[in-house]
Scaffold this motif. Structure first.
Motif, PDB file in Angstrom:
ATOM      1  N   LEU A 110       0.828  -1.201   0.000  1.00  0.00           N
ATOM      2  CA  LEU A 110       0.000   0.000   0.000  1.00  0.00           C
ATOM      3  C   LEU A 110       0.864   1.253   0.000  1.00  0.00           C
ATOM      4  CD1 LEU A 110      -2.579  -0.967   2.778  1.00  0.00           C
ATOM      5  CD2 LEU A 110      -3.040  -0.896   0.320  1.00  0.00           C
ATOM      6  N   VAL A 111       0.297   2.347  -0.466  1.00  0.00           N
ATOM      7  CA  VAL A 111       0.929   3.645  -0.305  1.00  0.00           C
ATOM      8  C   VAL A 111       1.006   3.947   1.191  1.00  0.00           C
ATOM      9  CG1 VAL A 111       0.679   6.127  -0.748  1.00  0.00           C
ATOM     10  CG2 VAL A 111       0.083   4.474  -2.534  1.00  0.00           C
ATOM     11  N   HIS A 112       2.121   4.496   1.626  1.00  0.00           N
ATOM     12  CA  HIS A 112       2.283   4.834   3.039  1.00  0.00           C
ATOM     13  C   HIS A 112       1.159   5.768   3.480  1.00  0.00           C
ATOM     14  CE1 HIS A 112       3.990   6.483   6.724  1.00  0.00           C
ATOM     15  NE2 HIS A 112       4.888   5.525   6.708  1.00  0.00           N
ATOM     16  N   GLY A 113       0.675   5.575   4.713  1.00  0.00           N
ATOM     17  CA  GLY A 113      -0.444   6.360   5.216  1.00  0.00           C
ATOM     18  C   GLY A 113      -0.238   7.864   5.140  1.00  0.00           C
ATOM     19  N   LEU A 114       0.996   8.330   5.335  1.00  0.00           N
ATOM     20  CA  LEU A 114       1.260   9.764   5.292  1.00  0.00           C
ATOM     21  C   LEU A 114       1.207  10.326   3.874  1.00  0.00           C
ATOM     22  CD1 LEU A 114       4.164  10.232   7.880  1.00  0.00           C
ATOM     23  CD2 LEU A 114       1.696  10.440   8.226  1.00  0.00           C
ATOM     24  N   LEU A 115       1.207   9.448   2.880  1.00  0.00           N
ATOM     25  CA  LEU A 115       1.216   9.887   1.484  1.00  0.00           C
ATOM     26  C   LEU A 115      -0.089   9.555   0.761  1.00  0.00           C
ATOM     27  CD1 LEU A 115       4.838   8.771   0.476  1.00  0.00           C
ATOM     28  CD2 LEU A 115       4.096  10.888   1.599  1.00  0.00           C
ATOM     29  N   GLN A 116      -1.078   9.077   1.488  1.00  0.00           N
ATOM     30  CA  GLN A 116      -2.345   8.691   0.869  1.00  0.00           C
ATOM     31  C   GLN A 116      -3.253   9.889   0.636  1.00  0.00           C
ATOM     32  OE1 GLN A 116      -4.157   5.693   3.348  1.00  0.00           O
ATOM     33  NE2 GLN A 116      -2.513   4.207   3.031  1.00  0.00           N
ATOM     34  N   THR A 117      -3.984   9.877  -0.475  1.00  0.00           N
ATOM     35  CA  THR A 117      -5.047  10.854  -0.674  1.00  0.00           C
ATOM     36  C   THR A 117      -6.211  10.492   0.237  1.00  0.00           C
ATOM     37  OG1 THR A 117      -6.131   9.600  -2.429  1.00  0.00           O
ATOM     38  CG2 THR A 117      -4.388  11.137  -3.100  1.00  0.00           C
ATOM     39  N   GLU A 118      -7.120  11.424   0.421  1.00  0.00           N
ATOM     40  CA  GLU A 118      -8.266  11.155   1.289  1.00  0.00           C
ATOM     41  C   GLU A 118      -9.107   9.999   0.751  1.00  0.00           C
ATOM     42  OE1 GLU A 118     -12.216  13.434   3.148  1.00  0.00           O
ATOM     43  OE2 GLU A 118     -10.619  14.584   2.160  1.00  0.00           O
ATOM     44  N   ALA A 119      -9.327   9.969  -0.561  1.00  0.00           N
ATOM     45  CA  ALA A 119     -10.166   8.920  -1.144  1.00  0.00           C
ATOM     46  C   ALA A 119      -9.491   7.552  -1.044  1.00  0.00           C
ATOM     47  CB  ALA A 119     -10.480   9.249  -2.602  1.00  0.00           C
ATOM     48  N   TYR A 120      -8.189   7.500  -1.268  1.00  0.00           N
ATOM     49  CA  TYR A 120      -7.445   6.241  -1.158  1.00  0.00           C
ATOM     50  C   TYR A 120      -7.490   5.749   0.294  1.00  0.00           C
ATOM     51  CZ  TYR A 120      -3.434   3.019  -1.788  1.00  0.00           C
ATOM     52  OH  TYR A 120      -2.585   1.912  -1.838  1.00  0.00           O
ATOM     53  N   ALA A 121      -7.277   6.672   1.233  1.00  0.00           N
ATOM     54  CA  ALA A 121      -7.325   6.307   2.651  1.00  0.00           C
ATOM     55  C   ALA A 121      -8.698   5.774   3.027  1.00  0.00           C
ATOM     56  CB  ALA A 121      -6.971   7.516   3.516  1.00  0.00           C
ATOM     57  N   LEU A 154      12.337  14.563   7.432  1.00  0.00           N
ATOM     58  CA  LEU A 154      12.716  14.006   6.138  1.00  0.00           C
ATOM     59  C   LEU A 154      12.047  12.642   6.035  1.00  0.00           C
ATOM     60  CD1 LEU A 154      14.326  13.784   3.518  1.00  0.00           C
ATOM     61  CD2 LEU A 154      16.266  12.952   4.864  1.00  0.00           C
ATOM     62  N   MET A 155      11.298  12.422   4.972  1.00  0.00           N
ATOM     63  CA  MET A 155      10.591  11.158   4.787  1.00  0.00           C
ATOM     64  C   MET A 155      11.060  10.512   3.500  1.00  0.00           C
ATOM     65  SD  MET A 155       6.520  10.345   4.786  1.00  0.00           S
ATOM     66  CE  MET A 155       5.971   8.627   4.877  1.00  0.00           C
ATOM     67  N   TRP A 156      11.514   9.267   3.621  1.00  0.00           N
ATOM     68  CA  TRP A 156      12.002   8.520   2.463  1.00  0.00           C
ATOM     69  C   TRP A 156      11.277   7.184   2.431  1.00  0.00           C
ATOM     70  CZ3 TRP A 156      16.602  10.708   0.052  1.00  0.00           C
ATOM     71  CH2 TRP A 156      16.911  10.097  -1.186  1.00  0.00           C
ATOM     72  N   VAL A 157      10.554   6.936   1.339  1.00  0.00           N
ATOM     73  CA  VAL A 157       9.733   5.739   1.238  1.00  0.00           C
ATOM     74  C   VAL A 157      10.157   4.921   0.024  1.00  0.00           C
ATOM     75  CG1 VAL A 157       7.400   4.808   0.964  1.00  0.00           C
ATOM     76  CG2 VAL A 157       7.780   6.872   2.332  1.00  0.00           C
ATOM     77  N   VAL A 158      10.365   3.629   0.228  1.00  0.00           N
ATOM     78  CA  VAL A 158      10.571   2.689  -0.865  1.00  0.00           C
ATOM     79  C   VAL A 158       9.297   1.850  -0.973  1.00  0.00           C
ATOM     80  CG1 VAL A 158      11.894   0.726  -1.740  1.00  0.00           C
ATOM     81  CG2 VAL A 158      13.067   2.595  -0.538  1.00  0.00           C
ATOM     82  N   MET A 159       8.690   1.846  -2.143  1.00  0.00           N
ATOM     83  CA  MET A 159       7.459   1.084  -2.361  1.00  0.00           C
ATOM     84  C   MET A 159       7.668   0.084  -3.478  1.00  0.00           C
ATOM     85  SD  MET A 159       4.317   3.809  -2.081  1.00  0.00           S
ATOM     86  CE  MET A 159       4.831   4.698  -3.544  1.00  0.00           C
ATOM     87  N   SER A 160       7.098  -1.090  -3.300  1.00  0.00           N
ATOM     88  CA  SER A 160       7.117  -2.076  -4.366  1.00  0.00           C
ATOM     89  C   SER A 160       6.318  -1.557  -5.558  1.00  0.00           C
ATOM     90  CB  SER A 160       6.530  -3.397  -3.870  1.00  0.00           C
ATOM     91  OG  SER A 160       6.296  -4.278  -4.952  1.00  0.00           O
ATOM     92  N   GLU A 161       6.747  -1.909  -6.758  1.00  0.00           N
ATOM     93  CA  GLU A 161       6.006  -1.517  -7.952  1.00  0.00           C
ATOM     94  C   GLU A 161       4.582  -2.066  -7.920  1.00  0.00           C
ATOM     95  OE1 GLU A 161       6.418  -1.519 -12.846  1.00  0.00           O
ATOM     96  OE2 GLU A 161       8.005  -2.421 -11.614  1.00  0.00           O
ATOM     97  N   ALA A 162       4.382  -3.159  -7.185  1.00  0.00           N
ATOM     98  CA  ALA A 162       3.039  -3.749  -7.077  1.00  0.00           C
ATOM     99  C   ALA A 162       2.036  -2.751  -6.512  1.00  0.00           C
ATOM    100  CB  ALA A 162       3.092  -4.996  -6.198  1.00  0.00           C
TER     101      ALA A 162
END
Length: 282
Positions: A110-121, A154-162
Motif C-alpha cells: 500500500l501507499v504509506h499512510g502519510l502519502l495517501q489521498t483522502e479517497a485512497y485512505a 525528512l521522509m524517504w519511502v521505498v514502495m514495491s512496484e506492485a
C-alpha cells in the motif's frame, strides 16, 4: 440526549471537546442551530459533537474557533481527539512518528499512510467496515499534517512496484493517488523510490517496516501485522533494519526514475500523463 453535566471532561479528549464546545457555545449565548448557521452545518451536527456521538474534524474545529473567538482552542484540541481515534496499539507509534526527524519506510502493498489521498485512505480504512470511517479518515489526514510543518521530518519511502498496480478504490481514486505521488516531487523533504518488479528477490521480502530517527531520543523500528504493531528501540534491531533498508534503496529505481515509472503506469493503465505538478492530462 447527554447533557453537559453528564459528561466527564476528564474521561477522554472527545469528552473534553464536547464539554468545552457546549460550555463556550452557551457562554456566547448561541443555540446549537444558531452556531450551525454561522459555521455552515446543522444544529444536529453541533449536538452530536457536543454529546460525543460524532468526532469533530479539523475544518469543523477551525470554523468553531472563528465563530466563537476561542483563539485556536478547538484547533489545538482536535489533534488530541483525532489521535485518540487511532487504534490503541497504534497511538504510541503515532506520537513517536510526529516527533521523528527522519522517517524511512518500506511498503510492499500500500501507499504509506502519510502519502495517501483522502479517497485512497477511505478505501483502505473501509475495506472491512464503514463504522466510524469518517473519524478514521480524519485521523489519518491529521497524521499527515507533520509533513506541512515549517520544519517537517525528512521522509524517504521505498514502495514495491506492485503498489502502483493494486487498484484501490477504483480507477479514479487510484489515478488521483498516483498523480499525488508524482506531485510529491515538489516536496524537498519527501522522497519516493519504486522497487521494480525486475529487482527480483530483495531484502524486504519479510514485509513492511518503518525506521524512525530522532534528534534526542533512541531510534526505533516499527512493524505490524493484521492484529497489532510492534515498536522497539533495540539497537541491534535498528541496525538490521537500517541494513535491509540500505539494500532496498540500492535495488530500487532512483527518485527521478521512480517518478517516471509512476507516470508510465498512469499512462498505460489510465491513458493519462501527469505533469510535474501531479495534474493528469489526456
Amino acid at each position: 440526549m447527554v447533557g453537559v453535566r453528564d459528561l466527564d471532561p476528564s474521561a477522554s479528549p472527545l469528552d473534553y471537546y464536547g464539554y468545552e464546545l457546549r460550555r463556550l457555545r452557551e457562554g456566547a449565548g448561541l443555540k446549537q442551530s444558531q452556531l450551525g448557521d454561522i459555521i455552515y452545518c446543522t444544529g444536529s451536527l453541533i449536538g452530536q459533537v457536543e454529546n460525543t456521538k460524532r468526532v469533530p474534524t479539523r475544518d469543523f474545529s477551525e470554523r468553531v474557533d472563528a465563530a466563537l473567538g476561542t483563539d485556536g482552542h478547538f484547533s489545538r484540541l482536535v489533534g488530541l481527539v483525532l489521535r485518540s481515534v487511532l487504534p490503541t496499539w497504534f497511538q504510541a507509534y503515532a506520537e513517536m512518528e510526529a516527533r521523528a526527524s527522519y522517517l524511512s519506510s518500506f511498503q510492499p502493498q500500500l501507499v504509506h499512510g502519510l502519502l495517501q489521498t483522502e479517497a485512497y485512505a477511505r478505501a483502505v480504512l473501509g475495506v472491512w467496515t464503514e463504522e466510524g470511517l469518517d473519524a478514521k479518515v480524519a485521523a489519518r489526514l491529521e497524521r499527515q499534517r507533520i509533513l506541512d510543518r515549517d520544519n517537517p521530518p525528512l521522509m524517504w519511502v521505498v514502495m514495491s512496484e506492485a503498489v502502483l498496480h493494486q487498484e484501490i478504490g477504483g480507477r479514479e481514486v487510484m489515478r488521483d493517488q498516483l498523480a499525488h505521488l508524482v506531485a510529491l516531487r515538489r516536496r524537498e523533504w519527501v522522497q519516493v523510490q519504486i522497487l521494480p518488479y525486475e529487482a527480483g528477490a530483495h531484502a524486504g521480502l519479510p514485509g513492511e517496516f518503518n525506521l524512525l530517527r530522532f534528534d534526542d531520543d533512541p531510534d526505533l523500528v516499527y512493524t505490524e501485522d493484521f492484529v497489532q504493531g510492534y515498536m522497539t528501540a533495540n539497537p541491534q534491531a535498528f541496525r538490521e533494519g537500517s541494513l535491509r533498508y540500505d539494500h532496498l534503496q540500492a535495488a530500487a529505481l532512483s527518485v527521478e526514475e521512480s517518478a517516471a515509472r509512476i507516470a508510465r503506469v498512469m499512462e498505460e493503465r489510465y491513458g493519462e500523463h501527469p505533469e510535474p505538478d501531479g495534474r493528469a492530462v489526456a
